[in-house]
Write a protein that holds these residues in place. Sequence first.
Motif, PDB file in Angstrom:
ATOM      1  N   ASP A  49       0.833  -1.206   0.000  1.00 17.70           N
ATOM      2  CA  ASP A  49       0.000   0.000   0.000  1.00 17.70           C
ATOM      3  C   ASP A  49       0.868   1.257   0.000  1.00 17.70           C
ATOM      4  OD1 ASP A  49      -2.318  -1.501   0.032  1.00 17.70           O
ATOM      5  OD2 ASP A  49      -2.496  -1.470   2.218  1.00 17.70           O
ATOM      6  N   LEU A  50       1.920   1.248   0.800  1.00 14.71           N
ATOM      7  CA  LEU A  50       2.842   2.383   0.840  1.00 14.71           C
ATOM      8  C   LEU A  50       3.519   2.563  -0.513  1.00 14.71           C
ATOM      9  CD1 LEU A  50       4.480   4.578   2.296  1.00 14.71           C
ATOM     10  CD2 LEU A  50       6.037   2.780   3.095  1.00 14.71           C
ATOM     11  N   LYS A  51       3.895   1.478  -1.132  1.00 17.05           N
ATOM     12  CA  LYS A  51       4.571   1.539  -2.437  1.00 17.05           C
ATOM     13  C   LYS A  51       3.661   2.137  -3.500  1.00 17.05           C
ATOM     14  CE  LYS A  51       7.230  -1.387  -5.611  1.00 17.05           C
ATOM     15  NZ  LYS A  51       7.689  -2.776  -5.874  1.00 17.05           N
ATOM     16  N   ARG A  52       2.390   1.722  -3.514  1.00 16.92           N
ATOM     17  CA  ARG A  52       1.438   2.275  -4.492  1.00 16.92           C
ATOM     18  C   ARG A  52       1.247   3.775  -4.265  1.00 16.92           C
ATOM     19  NH1 ARG A  52      -0.956  -2.963  -4.017  1.00 16.92           N
ATOM     20  NH2 ARG A  52      -2.115  -2.346  -2.152  1.00 16.92           N
ATOM     21  N   HIS A  53       1.213   4.180  -3.015  1.00 15.18           N
ATOM     22  CA  HIS A  53       1.039   5.600  -2.713  1.00 15.18           C
ATOM     23  C   HIS A  53       2.249   6.412  -3.174  1.00 15.18           C
ATOM     24  CE1 HIS A  53      -0.602   9.087  -0.649  1.00 15.18           C
ATOM     25  NE2 HIS A  53       0.596   9.298  -0.126  1.00 15.18           N
ATOM     26  N   LEU A  54       3.428   5.883  -2.947  1.00 10.78           N
ATOM     27  CA  LEU A  54       4.641   6.563  -3.397  1.00 10.78           C
ATOM     28  C   LEU A  54       4.660   6.676  -4.917  1.00 10.78           C
ATOM     29  CD1 LEU A  54       7.369   5.003  -1.058  1.00 10.78           C
ATOM     30  CD2 LEU A  54       6.544   7.356  -1.037  1.00 10.78           C
ATOM     31  N   ALA A  55       4.204   5.627  -5.594  1.00  9.96           N
ATOM     32  CA  ALA A  55       4.172   5.644  -7.059  1.00  9.96           C
ATOM     33  C   ALA A  55       3.270   6.766  -7.571  1.00  9.96           C
ATOM     34  CB  ALA A  55       3.692   4.291  -7.592  1.00  9.96           C
ATOM     35  N   GLU A  56       2.151   6.978  -6.891  1.00 13.16           N
ATOM     36  CA  GLU A  56       1.225   8.035  -7.296  1.00 13.16           C
ATOM     37  C   GLU A  56       1.808   9.426  -7.057  1.00 13.16           C
ATOM     38  OE1 GLU A  56      -2.186   7.184  -4.960  1.00 13.16           O
ATOM     39  OE2 GLU A  56      -2.757   5.388  -6.106  1.00 13.16           O
ATOM     40  N   ARG A  57       2.709   9.541  -6.106  1.00 15.47           N
ATOM     41  CA  ARG A  57       3.311  10.842  -5.776  1.00 15.47           C
ATOM     42  C   ARG A  57       4.455  11.228  -6.712  1.00 15.47           C
ATOM     43  NH1 ARG A  57       3.474  13.065   0.321  1.00 15.47           N
ATOM     44  NH2 ARG A  57       1.351  12.544   0.950  1.00 15.47           N
ATOM     45  N   MET A  58       4.966  10.286  -7.461  1.00 17.33           N
ATOM     46  CA  MET A  58       6.087  10.589  -8.342  1.00 17.33           C
ATOM     47  C   MET A  58       5.628  11.485  -9.496  1.00 17.33           C
ATOM     48  SD  MET A  58       8.712   9.166  -6.908  1.00 17.33           S
ATOM     49  CE  MET A  58       7.894   9.641  -5.362  1.00 17.33           C
ATOM     50  N   PRO A  59       6.409  12.491  -9.874  1.00 21.04           N
ATOM     51  CA  PRO A  59       6.016  13.368 -10.976  1.00 21.04           C
ATOM     52  C   PRO A  59       6.074  12.647 -12.323  1.00 21.04           C
ATOM     53  CG  PRO A  59       8.242  13.884 -10.231  1.00 21.04           C
ATOM     54  CD  PRO A  59       7.684  12.890  -9.252  1.00 21.04           C
ATOM     55  N   GLU A  60       5.248  13.079 -13.265  1.00 24.11           N
ATOM     56  CA  GLU A  60       5.294  12.497 -14.603  1.00 24.11           C
ATOM     57  C   GLU A  60       6.637  12.806 -15.250  1.00 24.11           C
ATOM     58  OE1 GLU A  60       2.065  13.347 -17.191  1.00 24.11           O
ATOM     59  OE2 GLU A  60       0.509  12.766 -15.752  1.00 24.11           O
ATOM     60  N   GLY A  61       7.153  11.817 -15.952  1.00 22.24           N
ATOM     61  CA  GLY A  61       8.436  11.995 -16.624  1.00 22.24           C
ATOM     62  C   GLY A  61       9.036  10.660 -16.998  1.00 22.24           C
ATOM     63  N   HIS A  62      10.115  10.706 -17.773  1.00 24.39           N
ATOM     64  CA  HIS A  62      10.782   9.479 -18.209  1.00 24.39           C
ATOM     65  C   HIS A  62      11.482   8.809 -17.036  1.00 24.39           C
ATOM     66  CE1 HIS A  62       9.956  10.386 -22.378  1.00 24.39           C
ATOM     67  NE2 HIS A  62      10.549  11.566 -22.276  1.00 24.39           N
ATOM     68  N   TRP A  63      11.561   7.485 -17.098  1.00 24.92           N
ATOM     69  CA  TRP A  63      12.274   6.737 -16.072  1.00 24.92           C
ATOM     70  C   TRP A  63      13.734   7.169 -16.034  1.00 24.92           C
ATOM     71  CZ3 TRP A  63      10.081   1.266 -17.586  1.00 24.92           C
ATOM     72  CH2 TRP A  63       8.749   1.195 -17.159  1.00 24.92           C
ATOM     73  N   LEU A  64      14.307   7.186 -14.845  1.00 30.42           N
ATOM     74  CA  LEU A  64      15.683   7.624 -14.663  1.00 30.42           C
ATOM     75  C   LEU A  64      16.687   6.488 -14.822  1.00 30.42           C
ATOM     76  CD1 LEU A  64      14.982   9.823 -11.503  1.00 30.42           C
ATOM     77  CD2 LEU A  64      15.247  10.613 -13.865  1.00 30.42           C
TER      78      LEU A  64
END
Length: 317
Positions: free
Chosen positions: A180-195
């Motif tokens: 659940d924490l991982k999914r929430h963090l994923a939603e918080r990441m800004p749109e953009g290309h993978w690093l």
Amino acid sequence: MTETPPLPTRAGFAAVLGAPNAGKSTLVNRLVGSKVSIVTQKVQTTRFPVRGVAMEGASQIVLVDTPGVFTPRRRLDRAMVKSAWTGAHDADAVVHLVDAEGELGSGDGKLTPAQHRSVEDTASIVAGLKKAERKVILALNKIDLVKRDTLLALSERMFSEGVYDEVFMISAHNGSGVDDLKRHLAERMPEGHWLYPADQTADLPVRLLAAEITREKVYLRLHEELPYAAAVETTSFEDRDDGGARIEQTIYVERENQRPIVLGKGGQTLKWIGQKSREDLMEILDRPIHLFLHVKVQSGWAEDRSFYRDNGLEYDA
């Protein structure tokens, strides 16, 4: 039939902040799905930020496992604490990981000296977050070790501090609540290309990773006899024609009487450290590893400017 367009990719940094031994390295390893940060029963083993790369759907979360925040006493302490706050300041999301058992103590409400330090360190972090005026995620860890009613009371008390906008109750050890924490963090990441490439799990240089793995084994075997008095350096890393790697490392200790502790009777302790480190490195690097360890006395390694530079720490913090 119209095809559904792919989800936009996201990528960003999430810092895991907390007191020593809150479980930060265990959480990072759990989120990534592989070993990128050392885990021992000694507090304060993470000396510099280790970036683990976790994937969740179309999102890439670059996890910064910061050193624990505590009251610094030495140059190395000050450098680690500054590194932790810098990692948190620069991140797109911050998780404040709190050892719930350490905050609550035993059933009679009494705290051990270690738990007292944990409570003080947590209070220091909360004060720092208030000063930074930044909302962060609260993750109460080790929930499998405390009663639910006391856990809820702790959650309410900490949320009332006004520095959190989400609360997650997790066990980094068994994985409860981590997805659940991982999914929430994923939603918080800004749109953009993978690093990083999707199959990359860390951006730690391989020589440094190898040294960290061996240092973990030193602390696992000698956590009582050698408190914080050792460092490991990878002095040679050579690719072999058979696809394997030949690695030479030096374990530095501060005093002459610590050298026989690392060696052990008949060299058995050093042999155990080398065997366990080699097994981990073979699994992580997926190649045969030929590891050679040496023990050297160097009393001033914790004041060596090059040590700080090589580990991404500020000498004059």
